[in-house]
Design a protein around this motif. Structure first.
Motif, short mmCIF file in Angstrom:
data_model
loop_
_atom_site.label_atom_id
_atom_site.label_comp_id
_atom_site.label_asym_id
_atom_site.label_seq_id
_atom_site.Cartn_x
_atom_site.Cartn_y
_atom_site.Cartn_z
N ASP A 61 -12.15 9.66 -8.48
CA ASP A 61 -10.79 9.26 -8.14
C ASP A 61 -10.76 8.47 -6.84
N LEU A 62 -11.53 8.93 -5.86
CA LEU A 62 -11.58 8.24 -4.58
C LEU A 62 -12.18 6.84 -4.73
N HIS A 63 -13.24 6.73 -5.52
CA HIS A 63 -13.85 5.41 -5.75
C HIS A 63 -12.95 4.52 -6.61
N GLY A 64 -12.18 5.10 -7.50
CA GLY A 64 -11.20 4.32 -8.26
C GLY A 64 -10.13 3.74 -7.35
N SER A 65 -9.70 4.52 -6.38
CA SER A 65 -8.75 4.03 -5.39
C SER A 65 -9.38 2.92 -4.55
N ALA A 66 -10.66 3.08 -4.23
CA ALA A 66 -11.37 2.05 -3.47
C ALA A 66 -11.41 0.75 -4.27
N LEU A 67 -11.61 0.85 -5.59
CA LEU A 67 -11.59 -0.36 -6.43
C LEU A 67 -10.24 -1.07 -6.37
N LEU A 68 -9.17 -0.30 -6.43
CA LEU A 68 -7.83 -0.90 -6.36
C LEU A 68 -7.60 -1.57 -5.02
N LEU A 69 -8.04 -0.93 -3.94
CA LEU A 69 -7.89 -1.53 -2.61
C LEU A 69 -8.76 -2.78 -2.46
N GLN A 106 -4.25 11.37 -1.39
CA GLN A 106 -4.77 12.05 -2.57
C GLN A 106 -5.00 13.53 -2.29
N GLY A 107 -5.38 13.86 -1.09
CA GLY A 107 -5.61 15.26 -0.75
C GLY A 107 -4.33 16.05 -0.69
N GLY A 108 -3.28 15.48 -0.09
CA GLY A 108 -2.06 16.22 0.12
C GLY A 108 -1.01 16.05 -0.95
N ALA A 109 -1.01 14.93 -1.63
CA ALA A 109 0.08 14.64 -2.56
C ALA A 109 -0.37 14.53 -4.00
N SER A 129 -10.98 0.19 5.94
CA SER A 129 -11.26 1.58 6.33
C SER A 129 -9.98 2.35 6.61
N ASP A 130 -9.00 1.70 7.26
CA ASP A 130 -7.73 2.38 7.54
C ASP A 130 -6.96 2.64 6.25
N ALA A 131 -6.95 1.67 5.35
CA ALA A 131 -6.25 1.84 4.08
C ALA A 131 -6.92 2.93 3.23
N MET A 132 -8.24 2.96 3.26
CA MET A 132 -8.97 3.98 2.48
C MET A 132 -8.72 5.37 3.05
N ARG A 133 -8.66 5.47 4.37
CA ARG A 133 -8.38 6.76 5.01
C ARG A 133 -6.98 7.25 4.61
N ALA A 134 -6.02 6.34 4.57
CA ALA A 134 -4.66 6.70 4.17
C ALA A 134 -4.63 7.16 2.71
N VAL A 135 -5.40 6.50 1.87
CA VAL A 135 -5.47 6.90 0.45
C VAL A 135 -6.09 8.28 0.31
N ALA A 136 -7.15 8.53 1.06
CA ALA A 136 -7.82 9.84 0.98
C ALA A 136 -6.87 10.95 1.42
N VAL A 155 -0.50 0.55 -7.77
CA VAL A 155 -1.16 -0.14 -6.67
C VAL A 155 -0.32 -0.05 -5.41
N GLY A 156 0.99 -0.14 -5.52
CA GLY A 156 1.85 -0.08 -4.35
C GLY A 156 1.82 1.26 -3.64
N GLU A 157 1.48 2.34 -4.39
CA GLU A 157 1.40 3.66 -3.78
C GLU A 157 0.12 3.86 -3.00
N LEU A 158 -0.89 3.07 -3.27
CA LEU A 158 -2.18 3.28 -2.62
C LEU A 158 -2.18 2.77 -1.20
N GLY A 159 -2.19 3.69 -0.27
CA GLY A 159 -2.33 3.33 1.13
C GLY A 159 -1.17 2.55 1.70
N SER A 160 -0.04 2.52 1.03
CA SER A 160 1.10 1.76 1.48
C SER A 160 0.67 0.37 1.91
N GLN A 161 0.16 -0.39 0.97
CA GLN A 161 -0.45 -1.70 1.24
C GLN A 161 0.47 -2.60 2.03
#
Length: 141
Positions: A10-18, A56-59, A46-53, A79-85
Motif C-alpha cells: 500500500d505504501l509503495h502504491g501511494s509512492a507510485l501515485l506521487l 495511511q497509519g492514522g486514517a 519525501s515530505d509528500a511521502m511522509r504525509a501519506v505514511a 490522487v487528491g487525497e494522497l499527501g494533500s498534493q
C-alpha cells in the motif's frame, strides 16, 4: 491479518501515485519552457511521502468508510487525497535569470524527469516482485 501483508505494498502504491503526479508536474514545466512569465512548479517527494505514511497509519479506517461500498473491500484513495498534493506543490528555485521571467531550467527539468522515471520503474518492479513472492508463498512453491 491481511493488513499486515499489504501494508508495504500500500505504501509503495501511494509512492507510485506521487511519482506519477511529480512526473506530470515536471512534464508541465518542460512543456511551458518557452512560455513568458511561467514559474516552474515542483514538490518535495519525501515530505509528500511522509504525509501519506502518516495519513495511511492514522486514517485507514476513515478511508475504508468513505471509499468503498462494503467494509470488506480494499480502499482506494483518490490522487487528491494522497499527501494533500495541492498544499505541497511549491515553486522551483530559479537557477538562471531570464529576460522573459520564465524560471524553467531545461537541464534541471530533464534530469528530474529521468530520475523520477527511474524511481517510478524501481518502485513498480518492487511491487511486482513482492506480489510474485506472496503468490509463490500462497501456492506453496
Amino acid at each position: 491479518m491481511l493488513d499486515k501483508l499489504t501494508r508495504q505494498v500500500d505504501l509503495h502504491g501511494s509512492a507510485l501515485l506521487l511519482r506519477s503526479e511529480r512526473q506530470r508536474t515536471i512534464a508541465s514545466n518542460i512543456a511551458n519552457a518557452d512560455t513568458p512569465g511561467y514559474v516552474a512548479r515542483d514538490f518535495k517527494f519525501s515530505d509528500a511521502m511522509r504525509a501519506v505514511a502518516e495519513q495511511q497509519g492514522g486514517a485507514a479506517s476513515s478511508l475504508r468508510q468513505h471509499s468503498t461500498s462494503d467494509a470488506r473491500h480494499i480502499p482506494l484513495p483518490a490522487v487528491g487525497e494522497l499527501g494533500s498534493q495541492a498544499s505541497t506543490l511549491g515553486y522551483a528555485m530559479q537557477s538562471q535569470p531570464s529576460l522573459d521571467n520564465n524560471s524553467v531550467d531545461m537541464d534541471r527539468e530533464r534530469a528530474a524527469f529521468v530520475d523520477n522515471a527511474v524511481r517510478y520503474e524501481a518502485t513498480l518492479r518492487f511491487i511486482n516482485g513482492h506480489s510474485k513472492t506472496m503468490l509463490s508463498a500462497i501456492q506453496g512453491q
